[in-house]
Motif scaffolding. Structure first.
Motif, PDB file in Angstrom:
ATOM      1  N   GLY A   1     -15.560  32.304  37.383  1.00  0.00           N
ATOM      2  CA  GLY A   1     -14.243  32.036  36.818  1.00  0.00           C
ATOM      3  C   GLY A   1     -13.623  30.771  37.361  1.00  0.00           C
ATOM      4  O   GLY A   1     -12.787  30.151  36.713  1.00  0.00           O
ATOM      5  N   THR A   2     -14.029  30.368  38.564  1.00  0.00           N
ATOM      6  CA  THR A   2     -13.465  29.171  39.188  1.00  0.00           C
ATOM      7  C   THR A   2     -14.580  28.358  39.815  1.00  0.00           C
ATOM      8  O   THR A   2     -15.651  28.866  40.141  1.00  0.00           O
ATOM      9  N   ALA A   3     -14.320  27.085  39.967  1.00  0.00           N
ATOM     10  CA  ALA A   3     -15.237  26.164  40.639  1.00  0.00           C
ATOM     11  C   ALA A   3     -14.476  25.509  41.783  1.00  0.00           C
ATOM     12  O   ALA A   3     -13.410  24.922  41.562  1.00  0.00           O
ATOM     13  N   LYS A   4     -15.011  25.619  42.985  1.00  0.00           N
ATOM     14  CA  LYS A   4     -14.326  25.101  44.159  1.00  0.00           C
ATOM     15  C   LYS A   4     -15.192  24.089  44.889  1.00  0.00           C
ATOM     16  O   LYS A   4     -16.409  24.185  44.907  1.00  0.00           O
ATOM     17  N   ALA A   5     -14.516  23.114  45.459  1.00  0.00           N
ATOM     18  CA  ALA A   5     -15.159  22.178  46.382  1.00  0.00           C
ATOM     19  C   ALA A   5     -14.792  22.628  47.791  1.00  0.00           C
ATOM     20  O   ALA A   5     -13.615  22.675  48.138  1.00  0.00           O
TER      21      ALA A   5
ATOM     22  N   ALA B   1     -17.865  29.845  41.956  1.00  0.00           N
ATOM     23  CA  ALA B   1     -18.894  28.835  42.196  1.00  0.00           C
ATOM     24  C   ALA B   1     -18.341  27.794  43.159  1.00  0.00           C
ATOM     25  O   ALA B   1     -17.159  27.470  43.115  1.00  0.00           O
ATOM     26  N   ALA B   2     -19.190  27.293  44.028  1.00  0.00           N
ATOM     27  CA  ALA B   2     -18.712  26.335  45.025  1.00  0.00           C
ATOM     28  C   ALA B   2     -19.789  25.314  45.360  1.00  0.00           C
ATOM     29  O   ALA B   2     -20.979  25.648  45.411  1.00  0.00           O
ATOM     30  N   LEU B   3     -19.371  24.088  45.571  1.00  0.00           N
ATOM     31  CA  LEU B   3     -20.231  23.010  46.042  1.00  0.00           C
ATOM     32  C   LEU B   3     -19.571  22.351  47.244  1.00  0.00           C
ATOM     33  O   LEU B   3     -18.348  22.388  47.387  1.00  0.00           O
TER      34      LEU B   3
END
Length: 469
Positions: free
Chosen positions: A145-149, A236-238
């Motif tokens: 649902g979200t993408a985080k750095a 999700a995270a990078l």
């Protein structure tokens, strides 16, 4: 009773002159355990194998060289270590050590840094584009649902709960083994000692796990690097800082590197989001493997027998030197095979799906694929540390075989037919199927052809019965 903290005898002062100096040296050597010219045992416990003497400075091994002003903080940390009464791993200490390791930076001197708006926007855009590309490569819809750095410190905070699930079962076995290595005649009178050893064991495990997590935070590029969902569900995270380091010498534009890694992160997220049994399957395999691990009690007994409480690094070294031996039983072999096969199937599916999505669009797709394959096959220093500590390598040994099998299934049955195998664990390929992927694909084609034929015949019979009515 000594009035020093925790019953420690303070190290003797340097003699100034004559008898006065001797008296000061003798006075400083009295601790909770008795009297003498030096601290025979700074905790006041008699341990098997310990001599009557002691290190000239009992704090040196524990605290290292420090300024006098730091002594209070050192005592406080030691008190926290010895008073710990939680589970088999002191996770508060693990978190603290991991954060300290991250703050110190990687060996090449790269320091952690907070993520700025530009990096956050770049990660969000890469994840958005990755999801668009994957829509044509898999039937599984987006899973995050979200993408985080994330910074490295944020990765540590977010993933520690999962490391707890992985490590606690093994650490519990070690804690039980530590309690059982004392001679029987000492068991009844060693209650405080056993409690102290458990606290020490939890602290030593916490220190080693914390250091490994901290080092791993400098290597990973996302939340799913080891094939397990380490972060919160649906997120999700990078890690921009690590992505930059990863692509530094590849000769590939930074944007392409980030996008390829976003494809891998998104593919993992889709798989774990839409295959509800998969996480429990993987973690259950880890637990099953842990149950079959035995502790090399001879090493542990030797470490405890020689343990000098002014040098707790001895126990720490014992933990690092591989006290774990898998039981050579059918159950243990089956658990290990199940885990290795599951990891290979996850990583192989991600590899095949990402390649299908990236190949037509990124000129660097082949090079990046091979780089990631080698990276997963060899593992980094932190992964090797975990292998020593929990007796398990979280690496997909059959990644290439699994990737080839998933690609063959795509050619034979299409995207929907390939992804349909994730509906139930019994439908997945086995370790023997990885030895003969073409045989599995051919057999599956026959099975589904027969099923389609049977369903068609049943439908025709139903129509005939309706006509007769």
């Amino acid at each position: 009773m000594s009035d020093t903290p925790f019953g420690f005898g303070l190290p003797p002062e340097e003699p100034e002159n004559g008898d006065e100096g001797k008296k000061k040296g003798q006075g400083g050597g009295q601790g909770a355990g008795g009297q003498g010219s030096g601290p025979a045992n700074p905790l006041g416990f008699g341990l098997p194998g310990m001599g009557a003497g002691g290190a000239e400075n009992p704090f040196a091994a524990i605290f290292g060289s420090m300024n006098p002003g730091d002594l209070g903080a050192a005592f406080q940390q030691l008190g926290q270590m010895l008073s710990y009464e939680g589970g088999p791993v002191n996770w508060d200490m693990a978190k603290q050590i991991a954060r300290q390791t991250v703050a110190q930076g990687t060996p090449d001197g790269v320091k952690d840094a907070s993520v700025g708006p530009a990096d956050q926007a770049a990660v969000e855009e890469s994840m958005r584009l990755a999801d668009l590309w994957l829509d044509n490569a898999t039937s599984l819809s987006p899973g995050s649902g979200t993408a985080k750095a994330w910074s490295r410190a944020e990765w540590v905070e977010a993933t520690l709960p999962v490391w707890k699930e992985l490590v606690d079962p093994v650490a519990e076995r070690v804690g039980a083994a530590m309690s059982g290595v004392l001679p029987e005649e000492m068991q009844a009178m060693a209650g405080p000692l056993i409690g102290m050893m458990r606290s020490m064991g939890g602290a030593m495990f916490g220190q080693q796990i914390g250091q490994a997590v901290g080092v791993l935070a400098g290597e990973v590029v996302g939340s799913t690097d080891i094939g397990l969902p380490l972060g919160p569900a649906g997120k999700a995270a990078l890690l921009p800082l690590n992505i930059e380091a990863f692509g530094k010498d590849l000769g590939v534009p930074k944007e392409e590197v980030r996008l390829y890694l976003a494809l891998r992160e998104s593919a993992h997220q889709r798989l774990f989001a839409h295959v509800p049994w998969l996480r429990a399957h993987l973690f259950g395999a880890v637990e099953g493997y842990a149950r079959g691990i035995k502790v090399d009690t001879s090493k542990l007994e030797d470490a405890v027998g020689r343990l000098d409480m002014s040098n707790p690094e001895q126990l720490q070294e014992a933990l690092q030197q591989g006290m774990f031996q898998p039981e050579d039983t059918p159950e243990q072999k089956a658990a290990l095979a199940r885990l290795e096969t599951a990891l290979a199937l996850v990583e192989g599916w991600v590899d095949a799906v990402v390649h299908e999505a990236a190949k037509p669009r990124l000129t660097s797709a082949d090079a990046l694929r091979e780089t990631l394959r080698r990276r997963r096959a060899t593992g980094g220093p932190a992964e090797q540390t975990f292998a020593t500590l929990i007796g398990l390598e979280l690496r997909p040994r059959r990644l290439r075989d699994a990737s080839r099998l998933w690609a063959s299934l795509t050619d034979a049955r299409g995207v929907d037919g390939r992804d349909g195998l994730w509906e139930h664990p019994d439908m997945l390929p086995t370790a023997s199927d990885l030895d003969d992927p073409d045989g599995f694909v051919h057999r599956e084609q026959l099975d589904f052809s027969e099923l389609d034929k049977m369903l068609g015949e049943a439908a025709e019979r139903g129509d005939e019965d309706d006509d007769k009515k």
